[in-house]
Write an enzyme that holds these catalytic residues in place. Structure first.
Site, PDB file in Angstrom:
ATOM      1  N   HIS A 215     -17.557   5.838 -17.292  1.00 58.02           N
ATOM      2  CA  HIS A 215     -17.222   4.703 -17.574  1.00 58.02           C
ATOM      3  C   HIS A 215     -18.229   3.640 -17.142  1.00 58.02           C
ATOM      4  O   HIS A 215     -18.912   2.867 -17.699  1.00 58.02           O
ATOM      5  CB  HIS A 215     -16.049   4.084 -16.874  1.00 58.02           C
ATOM      6  CG  HIS A 215     -14.774   4.609 -17.241  1.00 58.02           C
ATOM      7  ND1 HIS A 215     -14.340   4.282 -18.680  1.00 58.02           N
ATOM      8  CD2 HIS A 215     -13.699   5.285 -16.720  1.00 58.02           C
ATOM      9  CE1 HIS A 215     -13.155   5.118 -18.806  1.00 58.02           C
ATOM     10  NE2 HIS A 215     -12.708   5.673 -17.641  1.00 58.02           N
TER      11      HIS A 215
ATOM     12  N   THR B 224       3.210  -0.644   8.728  1.00 58.33           N
ATOM     13  CA  THR B 224       4.068  -0.895   9.876  1.00 58.33           C
ATOM     14  C   THR B 224       3.197  -1.049  11.252  1.00 58.33           C
ATOM     15  O   THR B 224       3.352  -2.084  11.988  1.00 58.33           O
ATOM     16  CB  THR B 224       4.848   0.037  10.185  1.00 58.33           C
ATOM     17  OG1 THR B 224       5.474   0.396   8.919  1.00 58.33           O
ATOM     18  CG2 THR B 224       6.001  -0.084  11.147  1.00 58.33           C
TER      19      THR B 224
ATOM     20  N   GLY C 248       0.896  -1.158   0.043  1.00 61.93           N
ATOM     21  CA  GLY C 248      -0.022   0.063  -0.009  1.00 61.93           C
ATOM     22  C   GLY C 248       0.750   1.132  -0.001  1.00 61.93           C
ATOM     23  O   GLY C 248       2.020   1.114   0.316  1.00 61.93           O
TER      24      GLY C 248
ATOM     25  N   PRO D  65       2.524   4.938   0.959  1.00 56.50           N
ATOM     26  CA  PRO D  65       3.200   5.295   2.534  1.00 56.50           C
ATOM     27  C   PRO D  65       2.309   5.843   3.198  1.00 56.50           C
ATOM     28  O   PRO D  65       1.267   6.541   3.058  1.00 56.50           O
ATOM     29  CB  PRO D  65       4.188   6.098   1.924  1.00 56.50           C
ATOM     30  CG  PRO D  65       4.659   6.137   0.508  1.00 56.50           C
ATOM     31  CD  PRO D  65       3.306   5.474  -0.177  1.00 56.50           C
ATOM     32  N   GLY D  66       2.484   5.659   4.607  1.00 58.73           N
ATOM     33  CA  GLY D  66       1.553   6.353   5.708  1.00 58.73           C
ATOM     34  C   GLY D  66       0.092   5.697   5.545  1.00 58.73           C
ATOM     35  O   GLY D  66      -0.609   6.263   6.717  1.00 58.73           O
TER      36      GLY D  66
ATOM     37  N   GLY E 231      -0.415   2.784   7.106  1.00 59.29           N
ATOM     38  CA  GLY E 231      -0.501   1.946   8.356  1.00 59.29           C
ATOM     39  C   GLY E 231       0.013   0.537   8.200  1.00 59.29           C
ATOM     40  O   GLY E 231      -0.251  -0.114   9.154  1.00 59.29           O
TER      41      GLY E 231
ATOM     42  N   HIS F 218     -15.362  11.662 -14.863  1.00 52.84           N
ATOM     43  CA  HIS F 218     -14.985  10.555 -15.848  1.00 52.84           C
ATOM     44  C   HIS F 218     -15.267   9.249 -15.504  1.00 52.84           C
ATOM     45  O   HIS F 218     -15.875   8.334 -16.379  1.00 52.84           O
ATOM     46  CB  HIS F 218     -13.404  10.675 -15.697  1.00 52.84           C
ATOM     47  CG  HIS F 218     -12.603   9.796 -16.769  1.00 52.84           C
ATOM     48  ND1 HIS F 218     -11.905  10.203 -17.528  1.00 52.84           N
ATOM     49  CD2 HIS F 218     -12.424   8.626 -16.111  1.00 52.84           C
ATOM     50  CE1 HIS F 218     -11.190   9.156 -18.268  1.00 52.84           C
ATOM     51  NE2 HIS F 218     -11.336   8.231 -17.478  1.00 52.84           N
ATOM     52  N   GLU F 219     -15.097   8.958 -14.279  1.00 53.00           N
ATOM     53  CA  GLU F 219     -15.583   7.456 -13.503  1.00 53.00           C
ATOM     54  C   GLU F 219     -16.856   7.155 -13.823  1.00 53.00           C
ATOM     55  O   GLU F 219     -17.178   5.788 -14.317  1.00 53.00           O
ATOM     56  CB  GLU F 219     -15.000   7.250 -12.275  1.00 53.00           C
ATOM     57  CG  GLU F 219     -13.377   7.505 -11.980  1.00 53.00           C
ATOM     58  CD  GLU F 219     -12.579   6.621 -12.881  1.00 53.00           C
ATOM     59  OE1 GLU F 219     -13.099   5.377 -13.141  1.00 53.00           O
ATOM     60  OE2 GLU F 219     -11.524   6.979 -13.219  1.00 53.00           O
TER      61      GLU F 219
ATOM     62  N   ASP G 146      -6.979   4.527 -20.943  1.00 57.82           N
ATOM     63  CA  ASP G 146      -8.171   4.145 -21.537  1.00 57.82           C
ATOM     64  C   ASP G 146      -7.941   4.010 -22.843  1.00 57.82           C
ATOM     65  O   ASP G 146      -8.571   2.908 -23.560  1.00 57.82           O
ATOM     66  CB  ASP G 146      -9.502   4.873 -21.106  1.00 57.82           C
ATOM     67  CG  ASP G 146      -9.728   5.223 -19.684  1.00 57.82           C
ATOM     68  OD1 ASP G 146      -9.380   4.217 -18.811  1.00 57.82           O
ATOM     69  OD2 ASP G 146     -10.206   6.183 -19.523  1.00 57.82           O
TER      70      ASP G 146
END
Ligand code: ADP
Ligand code: MG
Ligand code: ZN
Length: 600
Positions: free
Chosen positions: A423, A204, A197, A199-200, A202, A419-420, A496
């Protein structure tokens, strides 16, 4: 460490001793006879002295040997005596000699002492270095931090907004709590779990929570710590780590930032990568060598899974991947609540509004936000942290984040939402397309600002022509929506377009689906892959045909684009509504989308 140090001090002592021995040996080689001063005067008078060298309190020289060959001489030395006194003493025929006070001890001290001081200082600094990062003395030793269960009071409660990842890890906790039970049932226990995933988010923290929940020792180590200056050390470190882990089983070994260690081999040309390769190989060997039944679970985290060596991801190694994604609005709200517990905020704080203001932020950003707001409140002498502080903290963080290209601005979010939705709407309107499962405008990775997830209902081996055309239309739906709503188009569609063009090209060149060009196969593979001269696909058809193929690819694309525009024009109301919903919720699932379609 202790042992090694004494060892080096011994070297110094032995060295000193050897120097002393050598000195006395050399001195004996040039055996110089020390004679009393009175004898010297006698020899002088009997012309036995051949030559002298005089210094302030010493006379050295050569004298003839009694009864020897006429030219044979012998070295001598004598200490000078006050000349006046010597004549006097001579008169009374007294044997007299001079003596120099011994300075031996003083000499030794004058150079042994600074030496000892130097050694002492050196030792002190080495010890200090050793504490921070392994110095000379800890070479090859493991640097894994071991947290015991009681030190690590992180539990799943401290990790919010990543429920899917948490669910996957519950099973691991179960296993660690009672490793025997799983063994009896013969179930396969995951050997390696890779948390993937941005950074940051979670990762760790999640690994620590797994350890905290199951109450087992937790070995934590960062991938970059394996990569050492000296060849072979990284590998020995890996070996060491696994030996330790097996002793402490059941336990968790966590390698943070695995990409530093596990970059695909053969990447990066110059020096140093050899060492990393060795380390990686050792890790693979160790992973293959241990039986998960002993209760050692290997976890790792990375934000760049794509550069990892494929060998690491094979079954039996890091074969379970857990996605720790950016949180959506509800997730952010939960994360904020976790961190708000640590500060004193006003009671009626609108956490939902705060979550609304922070699209694109991950757990670490939100933790930072809360902290920043608390600091602002302190600066303003407030008793509690209120909304104004949070608002200002958001601004500060976003201003900082914009450079990192993470948080997208309001206008861009709108474009992405339409845009999404474009689709999704085209996909829903065309029969036979894969059902839309999820639409999201939470930015992912570097390229994608949003995505529409379509999952096929069954495995397919054949595709009909209409299905392929529909697929192209769906892919173009994003851009079509942008044009209809904003009258302008953006770069967001480049992926696309690439995919749509690929499908269209394959239809014409490979599947013979073009009316104009007929059922002809145009994409002949070179005869032998080993004799590939780089002149692929040339000569199979004429230049005129090549032109016709290009024309036809374009024709298919533009026809499907028009179809997508047509569908969206007819459903503009739903498009608007859906985009607004998406802007509000950031994520819509299939059921919600269906409800939206039916309501209008
Ligand atoms: P990663 O390893 O994915 O880069 P970390 O686990 O180091 O991220 O997260 C850094 C900090 O951010 C954590 O210590 C925690 O305070 C906060 N944080 C990150 N994600 C979450 C989360 N999902 N829930 C609560 N806090 C989080
Ligand atoms: Mg981390
Ligand atoms: Zn798109």
């Amino acid at each position: 460490m202790e042992k090694k140090h004494k060892f080096s001090l011994w070297y110094v002592l032995i060295g000193m001793w050897i120097v002393l021995i050598a000195q006395s040996y050399i001195a004996s080689m040039y055996a110089v006879q020390t004679i009393p001063y009175s004898q010297f005067l006698t020899l002088l008078k009997t012309e036995k002295i051949v030559e002298v060298a005089i210094t302030a309190n010493k006379i050295q020289g050569k004298m003839k040997v009694d009864g020897g060959a006429p030219n044979e001489t012998k070295a001598f030395k004598t200490i000078r005596v006050d000349p006046e006194l010597s004549t006097f003493l001579e008169q009374y025929k007294i044997v007299f000699k001079g003596e120099i006070e011994s300075t031996f001890l003083r000499d030794i001290l004058s150079w042994v002492f600074p030496l000892l001081l130097f050694v002492g200082i050196w030792y002190f600094f080495m010890k200090k270095m050793g504490a921070q990062q392994a110095g000379f003395m800890t070479l090859g030793k493991n640097k894994a931090k071991i947290y015991m269960e009681n030190e690590l009071n992180v539990t799943f409660k401290d990790v919010a907004g990543v429920d899917e990842a948490k669910q996957e890890l519950v099973e691991v906790v179960e296993f660690l709590k009672s490793p025997g039970k799983f063994g009896e049932l013969g179930g396969r226990i995951p050997k390696g779990i890779l948390l993937v995933g941005p950074p940051g988010t979670g990762k760790t923290l999640l690994a620590k929570a797994v350890a905290g929940e199951s109450g087992v020792p937790f070995f934590s180590l960062s991938g970059s710590e394996f990569v050492e200056m000296f060849v072979g050390l990284g590998a020995s470190r890996v070996r060491d780590l696994f030996v330790q882990a097996k002793e402490k089983a059941p336990c968790i070994v966590f390698i943070d930032e695995l990409d530093a260690l596990g970059k695909a081999r053969g990447f990066g040309a110059v020096g140093g990568h050899d060492e990393r390769e060795q380390t990686l190989n050792q890790l693979l060997v160790e992973m293959d060598g241990f039986d998960p039944k002993v209760g050692v679970i290997l976890m790792a985290a990375t934000n760049r899974p794509e550069i990892l060596d494929p060998a690491l991801l094979r079954p039996g190694r890091f074969d379970r991947h857990v996605l720790v994604d950016r949180p959506d609005k509800i997730g952010r709200e939960e994360i904020l609540k976790v961190h708000l517990k640590k500060i004193k905020a006003v009671e009626d704080l609108d956490v939902g509004k705060l979550a609304n203001m922070t699209p694109g932020m991950v757990g670490a950003d939100l933790a930072n936000l809360v902290n920043e707001a608390a600091l602002l409140a302190v600066r303003r002498d407030k008793k509690e942290v209120g909304m104004p502080e949070f608002e200002e903290a958001v601004e500060r963080i976003i201003a900082g984040l914009e450079k990192k290209n993470r948080v997208i601005n309001v206008e861009e979010r709108q474009i992405v939402a339409y845009h999404e939705m474009g689709h999704a709407l085209v996909a829903l309107s065309l029969p036979g397309t894969d059902p839309v499962q999820k639409i999201s405008i939470i930015p992912r990775g570097i390229a994608a600002l949003g995505y529409t997830m379509q999952v096929p209902t069954e495995d397919r081996f054949l595709m009909k022509r209409t299905e392929l055309l529909n697929k192209i239309a769906c892919l173009l739906g994003g851009r079509a929506a942008e044009e209809i709503i904003f009258g302008d188009i953006s770069t967001g569609a480049h992926n696309d377009l690439a995919r749509a063009t690929d499908i269209s090209r394959s239809m014409i060149k490979e599947y013979g689906m073009s009316d104009k060009l007929g059922q002809v196969y145009f994409a002949r593979e070179p005869r032998s892959p080993f004799l590939d001269t780089g002149l692929r696909e040339t000569g199979d058809y004429s230049d005129a045909t090549a032109e016709a193929i290009d024309e036809e690819i374009k024709a298919v694309i533009s026809k499907e684009y028009d179809r997508a525009v047509d569908i969206l024009r007819k459903n503009k109301g739903i498009l608007e509504k859906g985009a607004q919903l998406l802007l509000e919720k950031e994520k819509i699932d299939g059921a919600e989308l269906k409800a939206l379609m039916e309501s209008s």
